[in-house]
Enzyme design. Structure first.
Site, PDB file in Angstrom:
ATOM      1  N   GLY A  36       3.136   8.901  11.205  1.00 53.63           N
ATOM      2  CA  GLY A  36       2.804   8.733   9.859  1.00 53.63           C
ATOM      3  C   GLY A  36       3.368   9.568   8.686  1.00 53.63           C
ATOM      4  O   GLY A  36       4.074  10.343   9.121  1.00 53.63           O
TER       5      GLY A  36
ATOM      6  N   LYS B  92       9.403   1.075  12.239  1.00 49.18           N
ATOM      7  CA  LYS B  92       9.336   0.761  14.247  1.00 49.18           C
ATOM      8  C   LYS B  92       9.938  -0.923  14.372  1.00 49.18           C
ATOM      9  O   LYS B  92      10.605  -0.167  14.501  1.00 49.18           O
ATOM     10  CB  LYS B  92       8.515   2.099  13.891  1.00 49.18           C
TER      11      LYS B  92
ATOM     12  N   ASP C 123       2.571  -1.626  19.239  1.00 49.60           N
ATOM     13  CA  ASP C 123       3.464  -0.430  17.937  1.00 49.60           C
ATOM     14  C   ASP C 123       3.886   1.180  18.732  1.00 49.60           C
ATOM     15  O   ASP C 123       4.660   1.321  18.160  1.00 49.60           O
ATOM     16  CB  ASP C 123       1.889  -0.080  17.313  1.00 49.60           C
TER      17      ASP C 123
ATOM     18  N   VAL D 240       7.212   7.089  13.274  1.00 47.17           N
ATOM     19  CA  VAL D 240       6.108   7.647  13.891  1.00 47.17           C
ATOM     20  C   VAL D 240       5.578   8.518  13.258  1.00 47.17           C
ATOM     21  O   VAL D 240       5.796   9.804  12.811  1.00 47.17           O
ATOM     22  CB  VAL D 240       7.466   8.393  15.000  1.00 47.17           C
TER      23      VAL D 240
ATOM     24  N   GLY E  30     -11.005  -2.874   8.352  1.00 46.68           N
ATOM     25  CA  GLY E  30      -9.789  -2.084   8.213  1.00 46.68           C
ATOM     26  C   GLY E  30      -8.983  -1.665   8.581  1.00 46.68           C
ATOM     27  O   GLY E  30      -7.656  -1.725   8.379  1.00 46.68           O
TER      28      GLY E  30
ATOM     29  N   THR F 299       0.702  -1.248   0.105  1.00 46.30           N
ATOM     30  CA  THR F 299      -0.387   0.144   0.000  1.00 46.30           C
ATOM     31  C   THR F 299       0.731   1.299  -0.152  1.00 46.30           C
ATOM     32  O   THR F 299       0.320   2.394  -0.965  1.00 46.30           O
ATOM     33  CB  THR F 299      -0.622  -0.231   1.021  1.00 46.30           C
TER      34      THR F 299
ATOM     35  N   GLU G 108      -6.433  -4.822  12.729  1.00 49.08           N
ATOM     36  CA  GLU G 108      -5.529  -6.539  11.726  1.00 49.08           C
ATOM     37  C   GLU G 108      -6.175  -7.836  12.652  1.00 49.08           C
ATOM     38  O   GLU G 108      -7.211  -7.135  13.775  1.00 49.08           O
ATOM     39  CB  GLU G 108      -3.993  -6.781  12.219  1.00 49.08           C
TER      40      GLU G 108
ATOM     41  N   LYS H 133       7.264   3.218  18.835  1.00 52.53           N
ATOM     42  CA  LYS H 133       7.005   5.135  18.149  1.00 52.53           C
ATOM     43  C   LYS H 133       7.471   5.615  19.410  1.00 52.53           C
ATOM     44  O   LYS H 133       8.619   6.565  19.485  1.00 52.53           O
ATOM     45  CB  LYS H 133       5.964   5.340  17.906  1.00 52.53           C
TER      46      LYS H 133
END
Lengths: 436, 436
Positions: free
Chosen positions: A134, A105, A201, A132, A187, A13, A190, A205
């Site tokens: 986006g 990350k 996650d 970190v 979506g 993506t 996950e 970061k």
């Protein structure tokens, strides 16, 4: 006109987003850079799936070595994700004298030291703005214009999945499990959401932000972690009644050379700018000793926003290459020799305000017994609520404390949970009022 | 260890902040830069006033030439303000091969072209992060990590004086004149506040943002200007009832190669992140075609925050000097040859939603006559309010429109104001709903 050549590893993506930047904004990049910048090769095991973008003939390959060893490629973008083969490919790219841009990350959290050491040895750059927040240009802000500050604190909403779930729980009064299911269907989460909802996650970061802000190494495993799966609709409702919202925050504070590093659901005042960061948006709030509080807000994920950050790094490396300034700004914001290891404050020593929720039997004297135990641990009650209309036999009691030591809170809750009038283990959520 | 030497022109409030950065954060700057950075000389006509900071002997001088002509000084910080002697000093510094950092948006608005041309000719850098949004690193974000985007819109709260006044009017229901007087008493507004409250300062900053975002020159005099002096407590109250706050916004949109550039009071939704930017805080919201919406928030003024931005520029120039990369990033974000002049959209052609407030006599048929005129100009009413409890004989009528052309609104209001049932000229405030 000079040209900088880029190779891309991973055509998923975000990779497709990077291709779109090249196709759509090639002119604007040239106008800003004063040189042309070209996507020379893309390697992915799957070269047949339609990603919705056209690629010139000969650019796409299944052989990563055509990116990693090609003598004409200056910058390699790694968008494979995960540990392997991402790590091996990145190390090979560096070994071959190529600069690296990555959004990975997890890779940085686990192998960052190894990768940065290899890059320093070889004299190439490694940049990772997209790892970190986006599209939010927070790492470059810390490394560049804010770099004269000593940072005092970091507060981040850094995981879109968690923020989406908490936002919907807040807006709709829905329960965690139901919203998670919905998020998976559309979506935003996950199939196995553990990594996101348990805060792993976010911790990856936060470790990067701590490194850049304070010039210290922190091991992700040392960051205190609590996810959002224990947050219930009733906590969100009580929070609102007290004027708060619940967000999963990455928090770090530096006090006298000791740092706090923690990820947990946090109540913040409804009118704090961070409280309006909803859905899949991310935000980072930093306090520097000179700049004071600064907040950066934007899309924390998504094809296009992430591609913006990735390509911003590519442009930065291209500028350095064109002017012979490779190594102009250290990858971790501090020169390697200046990076230390500040001690982490034990979680039991942190001081915070707390929201406490008890489920008790409906009998006289219950509040007094709870309040007595809190008082014994020097915990002051700031406000209290026992709502009308609860279930028969079970009374929720909600207490907001003044500043208290975590160790005292935990000891008091242990003692309270052993009372025969308490139905189930008590809940607590930390409160941050310092975010104005 | 290599050293970069800095000279300072103007030892006022921000100058003292710069001195404080050198005194307090010299080590952090060295740790990040890998070289030492030294404040070698400070020139100010007044060298006797106590600024609350100690300066080494021999550093302070009344002679600007000791900064401008000293062979050992690499970077000159201009914090004099105003046009002269700031302009002459900056040009002389450039002529002598020195890089320049300035916070002077008025100087840039009027003499920016001349100064940047001289710098390009001489091969030195001119940076001015502190000129827009105080400590917020917005210019470097546009020039660096966000640089692969075509920007679509700019929304800014850029003047602390206006935002302080509007925030207090909103929180206290107070009138403009009373709050302005208070703001002057506490030093948040100048004795002659025209420059701030009529939006001139905001327009200077918007012109800089437009240049960096779109790569186009815009003349400040061509920016449509409306200040906040016409905003009344009653407008703020009606705004709240409709779910809006009133902010003085700098607005620019780029559509099909044509740009809007305007500064005016604007109603924005109460839950928009910009709506929580209160007091002396500033914020800039940009939309890029890839990054989407991004907001940067922080202190728009003040000694320390402004010094952070000034010194961030100094560090950037130092990095370029140390790596031989002077000219690495164009001062105006685009290469000079790529900067064009996009046509400005006429104010009469902009499309917006509008808040309209009429003061009418208390007679039947008044609303119908107003609505008929609006209808004749194809202006659709989105909602309407005629509150209870108004003064005898004077009825306020408030109408929120759908999207309408500015020219149509003005013609309709002209016609309505000529009605014998209308007491005083009608008021309007533009509404921005596109800020999510």
């Amino acid at each position: 006109m000079k040209e900088v050549k880029v190779g891309l590893l991973g055509f998923g993506t975000i990779g497709a987003g990077v291709v779109r930047v090249f196709q759509q904004n090639s002119q604007v990049m040239t106008d800003r850079l004063g040189a042309s910048i070209k996507l020379a090769r893309i390697a992915d095991l799957d070269i047949t799936t339609d990603r919705g973008v056209q690629v010139e003939e000969g650019v796409l390959t299944t052989d990563a070595n055509q990116v990693l060893t090609a003598p004409d490629i200056d910058v390699v973008i790694e968008l494979i994700g995960g540990y392997e083969p991402a790590r091996s490919f990145v190390l090979k790219a560096i070994e071959n004298g190529k600069h690296v841009v990555t959004a990975n990350k997890a890779l940085l959290a686990k192998y960052g030291d190894e990768i940065l050491a290899a890059a320093a040895e070889k004299g190439v750059e490694v940049m990772f703005e997209a790892s970190v927040g986006g599209g939010i240009p927070v790492l470059s802000a810390i490394k560049e214009n804010l770099c004269v500050n000593r940072f005092r604190s970091i507060f981040g909403i850094l995981n879109g999945t968690c923020n989406y779930i908490l936002t919907r729980m807040t807006d709709e009064g829905a329960d965690f499990a139901a919203v998670l299911k919905d998020a998976q269907d559309v979506g935003y989460a996950e199939a196995d959401p553990t990594f996101d909802i348990e805060g792993v996650d976010t911790a990856h970061k936060l470790a990067i932000l701590i490194g850049l802000c304070y010039g210290t190494r922190v091991d992700c495993d040392d960051i205190h972690l609590e996810g959002i799966s224990q947050i219930s609709a009733v906590d969100i409702q009580f929070a609102r009644q007290f004027g708060y919202k619940i967000k999963l925050l990455a928090i770090s504070k530096e006090v006298d050379g000791e740092i706090e590093a923690r990820v947990h659901p946090t109540m913040i005042p409804q009118n704090a700018p961070l409280a309006d960061v909803d859905g899949v948006f991310n935000a980072v709030r930093l306090v520097g000793d000179f700049v004071g509080p600064v907040m950066l807000y934007g899309q924390g994920a998504g094809m296009d926003a992430t591609a913006s950050a990735v390509m911003g790094d590519v442009m930065s490396i291209a500028r350095n290459q064109l002017t012979g300034a490779i190594g102009r700004t250290p990858a971790m914001a501090y020169c390697p020799t200046a990076i230390g290891k500040l001690p982490l404050k034990a979680m039991s020593d942190i001081v915070s305000r707390y929201y406490l929720r008890f489920s008790t039997v409906d009998k006289p004297g219950v509040v007094a017994r709870i309040a007595t135990i809190l008082g014994n641990y020097q915990i002051c009650i700031s406000s209290m609520m026992q709502p009308e209309g609860h279930a028969v036999d079970t009374v929720p009691i909600v207490i907001m404390t003044d500043d208290a030591r975590e160790a005292d809170i935990r000891s008091a809750l242990d003692e309270i949970d052993r009372l025969d009038v308490v139905h189930e283990p008590s809940h607590f959520i930390r409160i941050e009022n310092t975010i104005e």
